[in-house]
Design a protein around this motif. Sequence first.
Motif, PDB file in Angstrom:
ATOM      1  N   ASN A  79       0.862  -1.178   0.000  1.00 23.59           N
ATOM      2  CA  ASN A  79       0.000   0.000   0.000  1.00 23.59           C
ATOM      3  C   ASN A  79       0.902   1.232   0.000  1.00 23.59           C
ATOM      4  N   SER A  80       0.869   2.001  -1.087  1.00 26.72           N
ATOM      5  CA  SER A  80       1.764   3.148  -1.242  1.00 26.72           C
ATOM      6  C   SER A  80       1.093   4.479  -0.931  1.00 26.72           C
ATOM      7  N   THR A  81      -0.074   4.435  -0.280  1.00 21.86           N
ATOM      8  CA  THR A  81      -0.773   5.676   0.083  1.00 21.86           C
ATOM      9  C   THR A  81       0.155   6.556   0.910  1.00 21.86           C
ATOM     10  N   PRO A  82       0.308   7.856   0.565  1.00 23.54           N
ATOM     11  CA  PRO A  82       1.180   8.739   1.334  1.00 23.54           C
ATOM     12  C   PRO A  82       0.787   8.814   2.811  1.00 23.54           C
ATOM     13  N   VAL A  83       1.787   8.876   3.691  1.00 25.16           N
ATOM     14  CA  VAL A  83       1.547   8.915   5.133  1.00 25.16           C
ATOM     15  C   VAL A  83       2.338  10.051   5.763  1.00 25.16           C
ATOM     16  N   ILE A  84       1.644  10.860   6.573  1.00 28.31           N
ATOM     17  CA  ILE A  84       2.298  11.873   7.403  1.00 28.31           C
ATOM     18  C   ILE A  84       2.199  11.393   8.839  1.00 28.31           C
ATOM     19  N   LEU A  85       3.325  11.313   9.528  1.00 28.43           N
ATOM     20  CA  LEU A  85       3.337  10.895  10.923  1.00 28.43           C
ATOM     21  C   LEU A  85       3.262  12.101  11.846  1.00 28.43           C
ATOM     22  N   LEU A  86       2.488  11.967  12.917  1.00 24.18           N
ATOM     23  CA  LEU A  86       2.427  12.982  13.961  1.00 24.18           C
ATOM     24  C   LEU A  86       3.308  12.500  15.102  1.00 24.18           C
ATOM     25  N   THR A  87       4.288  13.323  15.492  1.00 29.78           N
ATOM     26  CA  THR A  87       5.241  12.902  16.523  1.00 29.78           C
ATOM     27  C   THR A  87       5.318  13.930  17.630  1.00 29.78           C
ATOM     28  N   ALA A  88       5.626  13.461  18.841  1.00 30.59           N
ATOM     29  CA  ALA A  88       5.855  14.371  19.959  1.00 30.59           C
ATOM     30  C   ALA A  88       7.229  15.001  19.811  1.00 30.59           C
ATOM     31  N   MET A  89       7.386  16.201  20.357  1.00 29.60           N
ATOM     32  CA  MET A  89       8.679  16.878  20.289  1.00 29.60           C
ATOM     33  C   MET A  89       9.742  16.016  20.958  1.00 29.60           C
ATOM     34  N   GLY A  90      10.912  15.911  20.330  1.00 32.84           N
ATOM     35  CA  GLY A  90      12.025  15.178  20.913  1.00 32.84           C
ATOM     36  C   GLY A  90      12.075  13.718  20.506  1.00 32.84           C
ATOM     37  N   GLU A 109      12.256   5.833   7.624  1.00 34.77           N
ATOM     38  CA  GLU A 109      12.878   4.634   7.061  1.00 34.77           C
ATOM     39  C   GLU A 109      11.830   3.571   6.716  1.00 34.77           C
ATOM     40  N   THR A 110      10.737   3.563   7.458  1.00 33.78           N
ATOM     41  CA  THR A 110       9.682   2.580   7.234  1.00 33.78           C
ATOM     42  C   THR A 110       8.836   2.924   6.014  1.00 33.78           C
ATOM     43  N   GLY A 111       8.848   4.191   5.624  1.00 38.32           N
ATOM     44  CA  GLY A 111       8.089   4.561   4.431  1.00 38.32           C
ATOM     45  C   GLY A 111       7.174   5.756   4.586  1.00 38.32           C
ATOM     46  N   ALA A 112       7.346   6.519   5.676  1.00 41.15           N
ATOM     47  CA  ALA A 112       6.544   7.737   5.831  1.00 41.15           C
ATOM     48  C   ALA A 112       6.995   8.775   4.809  1.00 41.15           C
ATOM     49  N   ASP A 113       6.058   9.591   4.358  1.00 39.25           N
ATOM     50  CA  ASP A 113       6.386  10.627   3.384  1.00 39.25           C
ATOM     51  C   ASP A 113       6.775  11.931   4.048  1.00 39.25           C
ATOM     52  N   ASP A 114       6.329  12.145   5.286  1.00 43.04           N
ATOM     53  CA  ASP A 114       6.646  13.364   6.024  1.00 43.04           C
ATOM     54  C   ASP A 114       6.260  13.145   7.477  1.00 43.04           C
ATOM     55  N   TYR A 115       6.683  14.070   8.341  1.00 43.60           N
ATOM     56  CA  TYR A 115       6.250  14.015   9.736  1.00 43.60           C
ATOM     57  C   TYR A 115       6.015  15.435  10.231  1.00 43.60           C
ATOM     58  N   VAL A 169      -1.817  21.351   6.671  1.00 44.25           N
ATOM     59  CA  VAL A 169      -2.507  21.438   5.382  1.00 44.25           C
ATOM     60  C   VAL A 169      -1.506  21.716   4.258  1.00 44.25           C
ATOM     61  N   LEU A 170      -0.523  22.564   4.518  1.00 47.40           N
ATOM     62  CA  LEU A 170       0.503  22.844   3.513  1.00 47.40           C
ATOM     63  C   LEU A 170       1.279  21.575   3.168  1.00 47.40           C
ATOM     64  N   ARG A 171       1.613  20.791   4.185  1.00 44.81           N
ATOM     65  CA  ARG A 171       2.357  19.555   3.958  1.00 44.81           C
ATOM     66  C   ARG A 171       1.488  18.538   3.198  1.00 44.81           C
ATOM     67  N   ILE A 172       0.217  18.484   3.538  1.00 44.87           N
ATOM     68  CA  ILE A 172      -0.710  17.598   2.836  1.00 44.87           C
ATOM     69  C   ILE A 172      -0.768  17.974   1.364  1.00 44.87           C
ATOM     70  N   ASN A 173      -0.959  19.250   1.088  1.00 44.60           N
ATOM     71  CA  ASN A 173      -1.078  19.706  -0.304  1.00 44.60           C
ATOM     72  C   ASN A 173       0.209  19.476  -1.086  1.00 44.60           C
ATOM     73  N   ASN A 174       1.362  19.653  -0.430  1.00 44.74           N
ATOM     74  CA  ASN A 174       2.642  19.416  -1.103  1.00 44.74           C
ATOM     75  C   ASN A 174       2.781  17.952  -1.505  1.00 44.74           C
ATOM     76  N   ILE A 175       2.406  17.059  -0.600  1.00 40.44           N
ATOM     77  CA  ILE A 175       2.504  15.625  -0.898  1.00 40.44           C
ATOM     78  C   ILE A 175       1.526  15.234  -1.991  1.00 40.44           C
ATOM     79  N   LEU A 176       0.296  15.746  -1.913  1.00 40.69           N
ATOM     80  CA  LEU A 176      -0.701  15.431  -2.939  1.00 40.69           C
ATOM     81  C   LEU A 176      -0.254  15.939  -4.302  1.00 40.69           C
ATOM     82  N   ARG A 177       0.371  17.112  -4.329  1.00 37.01           N
ATOM     83  CA  ARG A 177       0.859  17.679  -5.586  1.00 37.01           C
ATOM     84  C   ARG A 177       1.958  16.790  -6.177  1.00 37.01           C
ATOM     85  N   ARG A 178       2.879  16.345  -5.331  1.00 37.61           N
ATOM     86  CA  ARG A 178       3.952  15.473  -5.808  1.00 37.61           C
ATOM     87  C   ARG A 178       3.398  14.145  -6.304  1.00 37.61           C
ATOM     88  N   THR A 179       2.387  13.637  -5.611  1.00 38.47           N
ATOM     89  CA  THR A 179       1.783  12.363  -5.996  1.00 38.47           C
ATOM     90  C   THR A 179       1.131  12.462  -7.370  1.00 38.47           C
TER      91      THR A 179
END
Length: 229
Positions: A76-87, A97-103, A114-124
């Motif tokens: 499944n190559s659906t783009p993924v943005i990870l939400l991470t805690a600071m640090g 490394e696992t295959g996330a497109d951004d965090y 939203v900007l990151r979402i739109n950037n990834i969708l545009r690249r896709t």
Amino acid sequence: MQEAQKHILVVDDDTRLRSLLQRYLREQGFLVSAAKDAFEAEDFLSIYKFDILIVDIMMPKVTGTEFLRQLRAKDNSTPVILLTAMGEAEDRINGLETGADDYVPKPFEPKELVLRINNILRRTIQAKEQSSKLLFHGISYDLDKGELRDNSGEVIHITPVERTLLTLFGRKVGDVHTREELAEILGVGDNLRTVDVQITRLRKKIETDTKNPRYLQTVRGKGYMLISE
């Protein structure tokens, strides 16, 4: 025609954040589904096709990184943005490394997400458009539209037979097609000479030197093969 809304799946065990993201992203024009954990996300994925996933890393039972690893294992190559805690530098690295497109580190501004979402969708979208085109030294062939264009964007006339051949070769770039196979597809029986004539005509449309073809090559004793830039 109006462009179809992009469908986003938010996966986060934080009820408040999940609800806020769902509401905000809908206000930005997206279709949004929300799952509280990886198991619920799997249920959504078995029903819907999503354009992008927003996944929290720190979830109970199955973490966001583990969920992503399972997703990529299923091709499944659906783009993924990870939400991470600071640090959580190590988690971010593992996620990429696992295959996330951004965090996006928490806390974050919804506008940035939203900007990151739109950037990834545009690249896709750009990647899909490029993958459906063959390039021949300034000449391009759109596999989906069946159009051959020169470097100025003007349409180059091709016959239905030439379109059939280009599309056939283009769907399997690098594969050798025998003359017999091509004759059957073109419906010319065992008249292999007709195949050779059509190949010669097609070369005139895409090659700069038809006597020394670079793209539509003859594989001696086997047939013909297309190579694209």
